[in-house]
Design a protein around this motif. Structure first.
Motif, PDB file in Angstrom:
ATOM      1  N   MET A  11       0.836  -1.200   0.000  1.00 34.88           N
ATOM      2  CA  MET A  11       0.000   0.000   0.000  1.00 34.88           C
ATOM      3  C   MET A  11       0.870   1.248   0.000  1.00 34.88           C
ATOM      4  SD  MET A  11      -2.992  -1.170   2.647  1.00 34.88           S
ATOM      5  CE  MET A  11      -3.617   0.466   2.856  1.00 34.88           C
ATOM      6  N   LEU A  12       1.928   1.248   0.810  1.00 33.15           N
ATOM      7  CA  LEU A  12       2.810   2.410   0.856  1.00 33.15           C
ATOM      8  C   LEU A  12       3.505   2.612  -0.482  1.00 33.15           C
ATOM      9  CD1 LEU A  12       4.379   2.149   4.403  1.00 33.15           C
ATOM     10  CD2 LEU A  12       2.773   3.860   3.591  1.00 33.15           C
ATOM     11  N   ALA A  13       3.926   1.525  -1.110  1.00 36.60           N
ATOM     12  CA  ALA A  13       4.580   1.638  -2.410  1.00 36.60           C
ATOM     13  C   ALA A  13       3.610   2.218  -3.435  1.00 36.60           C
ATOM     14  CB  ALA A  13       5.088   0.275  -2.864  1.00 36.60           C
ATOM     15  N   THR A  14       2.348   1.774  -3.412  1.00 33.94           N
ATOM     16  CA  THR A  14       1.349   2.294  -4.330  1.00 33.94           C
ATOM     17  C   THR A  14       1.120   3.772  -4.057  1.00 33.94           C
ATOM     18  OG1 THR A  14       0.288   0.156  -4.402  1.00 33.94           O
ATOM     19  CG2 THR A  14      -1.028   2.027  -5.130  1.00 33.94           C
ATOM     20  N   ARG A  15       0.996   4.140  -2.780  1.00 36.28           N
ATOM     21  CA  ARG A  15       0.768   5.538  -2.421  1.00 36.28           C
ATOM     22  C   ARG A  15       1.991   6.377  -2.773  1.00 36.28           C
ATOM     23  NH1 ARG A  15      -3.918   6.763  -0.944  1.00 36.28           N
ATOM     24  NH2 ARG A  15      -3.237   8.787  -0.228  1.00 36.28           N
ATOM     25  N   ALA A  16       3.185   5.794  -2.634  1.00 36.95           N
ATOM     26  CA  ALA A  16       4.394   6.546  -2.945  1.00 36.95           C
ATOM     27  C   ALA A  16       4.392   6.966  -4.409  1.00 36.95           C
ATOM     28  CB  ALA A  16       5.632   5.710  -2.630  1.00 36.95           C
ATOM     29  N   ASN A  17       3.870   6.117  -5.267  1.00 42.64           N
ATOM     30  CA  ASN A  17       3.793   6.473  -6.681  1.00 42.64           C
ATOM     31  C   ASN A  17       2.792   7.591  -6.922  1.00 42.64           C
ATOM     32  OD1 ASN A  17       5.662   4.506  -7.256  1.00 42.64           O
ATOM     33  ND2 ASN A  17       4.113   2.929  -7.591  1.00 42.64           N
ATOM     34  N   ALA A  18       1.822   7.746  -6.022  1.00 50.35           N
ATOM     35  CA  ALA A  18       0.785   8.762  -6.194  1.00 50.35           C
ATOM     36  C   ALA A  18       1.251  10.143  -5.739  1.00 50.35           C
ATOM     37  CB  ALA A  18      -0.472   8.366  -5.427  1.00 50.35           C
ATOM     38  N   HIS A  19       2.291  10.209  -4.930  1.00 50.91           N
ATOM     39  CA  HIS A  19       2.791  11.478  -4.397  1.00 50.91           C
ATOM     40  C   HIS A  19       4.189  11.742  -4.926  1.00 50.91           C
ATOM     41  CE1 HIS A  19      -0.569  11.737  -1.672  1.00 50.91           C
ATOM     42  NE2 HIS A  19      -0.325  10.514  -1.240  1.00 50.91           N
ATOM     43  N   ASP A  20       4.453  12.994  -5.222  1.00 51.56           N
ATOM     44  CA  ASP A  20       5.765  13.356  -5.739  1.00 51.56           C
ATOM     45  C   ASP A  20       6.758  13.688  -4.630  1.00 51.56           C
ATOM     46  OD1 ASP A  20       4.864  13.067  -8.342  1.00 51.56           O
ATOM     47  OD2 ASP A  20       4.250  15.168  -8.493  1.00 51.56           O
ATOM     48  N   ASP A  21       6.281  14.066  -3.468  1.00 49.06           N
ATOM     49  CA  ASP A  21       7.160  14.533  -2.402  1.00 49.06           C
ATOM     50  C   ASP A  21       7.720  13.346  -1.620  1.00 49.06           C
ATOM     51  OD1 ASP A  21       8.451  15.734  -0.297  1.00 49.06           O
ATOM     52  OD2 ASP A  21       6.760  17.015   0.274  1.00 49.06           O
ATOM     53  N   PRO A  22       9.029  13.092  -1.716  1.00 49.77           N
ATOM     54  CA  PRO A  22       9.598  11.932  -1.011  1.00 49.77           C
ATOM     55  C   PRO A  22       9.607  12.109   0.503  1.00 49.77           C
ATOM     56  CG  PRO A  22      11.339  13.220  -2.032  1.00 49.77           C
ATOM     57  CD  PRO A  22      10.032  13.811  -2.484  1.00 49.77           C
ATOM     58  N   ARG A  23       9.418  13.341   0.996  1.00 41.20           N
ATOM     59  CA  ARG A  23       9.400  13.574   2.448  1.00 41.20           C
ATOM     60  C   ARG A  23       8.042  13.238   3.055  1.00 41.20           C
ATOM     61  NH1 ARG A  23      10.568  19.602   2.295  1.00 41.20           N
ATOM     62  NH2 ARG A  23       9.254  19.257   0.516  1.00 41.20           N
ATOM     63  N   SER A  24       7.039  13.071   2.224  1.00 42.89           N
ATOM     64  CA  SER A  24       5.679  12.803   2.696  1.00 42.89           C
ATOM     65  C   SER A  24       5.594  11.407   3.297  1.00 42.89           C
ATOM     66  CB  SER A  24       4.709  12.908   1.513  1.00 42.89           C
ATOM     67  OG  SER A  24       3.448  12.396   1.861  1.00 42.89           O
ATOM     68  N   PRO A  25       4.807  11.256   4.378  1.00 43.05           N
ATOM     69  CA  PRO A  25       4.628   9.913   4.932  1.00 43.05           C
ATOM     70  C   PRO A  25       3.641   9.092   4.096  1.00 43.05           C
ATOM     71  CG  PRO A  25       3.372  11.479   6.198  1.00 43.05           C
ATOM     72  CD  PRO A  25       4.162  12.271   5.193  1.00 43.05           C
ATOM     73  N   HIS A  26       3.122   9.677   3.025  1.00 43.83           N
ATOM     74  CA  HIS A  26       2.228   9.001   2.093  1.00 43.83           C
ATOM     75  C   HIS A  26       0.933   8.545   2.748  1.00 43.83           C
ATOM     76  CE1 HIS A  26       5.632   9.310  -0.464  1.00 43.83           C
ATOM     77  NE2 HIS A  26       6.354   8.568   0.359  1.00 43.83           N
ATOM     78  N   LEU A  27       0.403   9.418   3.581  1.00 44.09           N
ATOM     79  CA  LEU A  27      -0.869   9.156   4.234  1.00 44.09           C
ATOM     80  C   LEU A  27      -1.898  10.146   3.720  1.00 44.09           C
ATOM     81  CD1 LEU A  27       0.446   8.786   7.881  1.00 44.09           C
ATOM     82  CD2 LEU A  27      -0.077   6.952   6.272  1.00 44.09           C
ATOM     83  N   GLY A  28      -3.043   9.691   3.350  1.00 44.85           N
ATOM     84  CA  GLY A  28      -4.108  10.580   2.914  1.00 44.85           C
ATOM     85  C   GLY A  28      -3.826  11.196   1.563  1.00 44.85           C
ATOM     86  N   THR A  29      -4.549  12.259   1.288  1.00 45.80           N
ATOM     87  CA  THR A  29      -4.417  12.977   0.034  1.00 45.80           C
ATOM     88  C   THR A  29      -3.982  14.402   0.336  1.00 45.80           C
ATOM     89  OG1 THR A  29      -6.224  11.658  -0.864  1.00 45.80           O
ATOM     90  CG2 THR A  29      -5.687  13.704  -2.038  1.00 45.80           C
ATOM     91  N   PRO A  30      -3.011  14.925  -0.399  1.00 45.62           N
ATOM     92  CA  PRO A  30      -2.591  16.305  -0.127  1.00 45.62           C
ATOM     93  C   PRO A  30      -3.757  17.276  -0.270  1.00 45.62           C
ATOM     94  CG  PRO A  30      -1.050  15.223  -1.614  1.00 45.62           C
ATOM     95  CD  PRO A  30      -2.239  14.313  -1.477  1.00 45.62           C
ATOM     96  N   MET A  31      -3.797  18.279   0.619  1.00 44.69           N
ATOM     97  CA  MET A  31      -4.873  19.264   0.586  1.00 44.69           C
ATOM     98  C   MET A  31      -4.490  20.418  -0.338  1.00 44.69           C
ATOM     99  SD  MET A  31      -5.851  19.382   4.638  1.00 44.69           S
ATOM    100  CE  MET A  31      -7.160  20.569   4.469  1.00 44.69           C
ATOM    101  N   SER A  32      -5.483  20.958  -1.008  1.00 45.41           N
ATOM    102  CA  SER A  32      -5.265  22.141  -1.826  1.00 45.41           C
ATOM    103  C   SER A  32      -5.148  23.360  -0.918  1.00 45.41           C
ATOM    104  CB  SER A  32      -6.431  22.332  -2.797  1.00 45.41           C
ATOM    105  OG  SER A  32      -7.593  22.705  -2.070  1.00 45.41           O
ATOM    106  N   LYS A  33      -4.665  24.484  -1.464  1.00 42.16           N
ATOM    107  CA  LYS A  33      -4.536  25.702  -0.666  1.00 42.16           C
ATOM    108  C   LYS A  33      -5.894  26.172  -0.161  1.00 42.16           C
ATOM    109  CE  LYS A  33      -0.260  27.419  -2.553  1.00 42.16           C
ATOM    110  NZ  LYS A  33       0.465  28.525  -3.148  1.00 42.16           N
TER     111      LYS A  33
END
Length: 180
Positions: A17-39
């Protein structure tokens, strides 16, 4: 010592799951939890109001305007004059609370007028919080400040005037500022 089969499977699923989520996020510092929030989503939740007025929205209101709102939206719980009913009393004298008289009413307890605005905006009315306009919230805040003898009935509260109110128990608290 080997891991039980169920724990091994949970670990494999979690890593997958983390590997799949890692592909969904560009930021390598992210813990890859949830979805990034817009401004705009962050702005909706970032509504902190500080004692110095940072975070207060545009708007204005007077105690006269707030009285009718209070009767309509607050009196059933807080009493017709803020003396308390099913909810806490809101109006008191300016004496700080003591062990013998531990009142947490606005006039005796609250250290900053901006906190009153913030609490009303976030929490009132209880069955429908965060539904009052900024003007309504300023008016209710002004009404409660006037009912406690802190401001006059015609004094206008807004983002400039509200933080300037010197509450009777301001020195009864130790200030903490998140910007430091």
């Amino acid at each position: 010592m080997s891991m039980p089969k169920a724990a091994q499977m949970i670990g494999v699923v979690t890593v997958a799951m983390l590997a799949t989520r890692a592909n969904a996020h560009d930021d390598p510092r992210s813990p890859h939890l949830g979805t990034p929030m817009s401004k705009s989503e962050v702005a909706k939740w970032n509504r902190t109001i500080f004692p110095d007025g940072r975070g207060l929205p545009p708007g204005h209101g007077t105690a006269r305007e707030g009285r009718a709102l209070y009767v309509e939206k607050c009196a059933s719980c807080h009493g017709d004059r803020g003396q308390g009913a099913t909810a806490e009393d809101l109006v008191s004298g300016p004496e700080p609370p003591t062990a013998a008289k531990p009142s947490k009413a606005i006039g005796s307890y609250w250290p900053y007028a901006t906190t009153i605005f913030d609490f009303i905006r976030r929490s009132m009315p209880p069955a429908n919080p965060d539904t009052l306009s900024s003007d309504q919230t300023y008016a209710l805040t002004a009404y409660l400040l006037a009912a406690n003898g802190i401001i006059g009935k015609s004094d206008e509260m807004n983002a400039r005037s509200l933080p300037k109110i010197k509450m009777p128990n301001r020195n009864g608290f130790i200030a903490i500022d998140a910007k430091k």
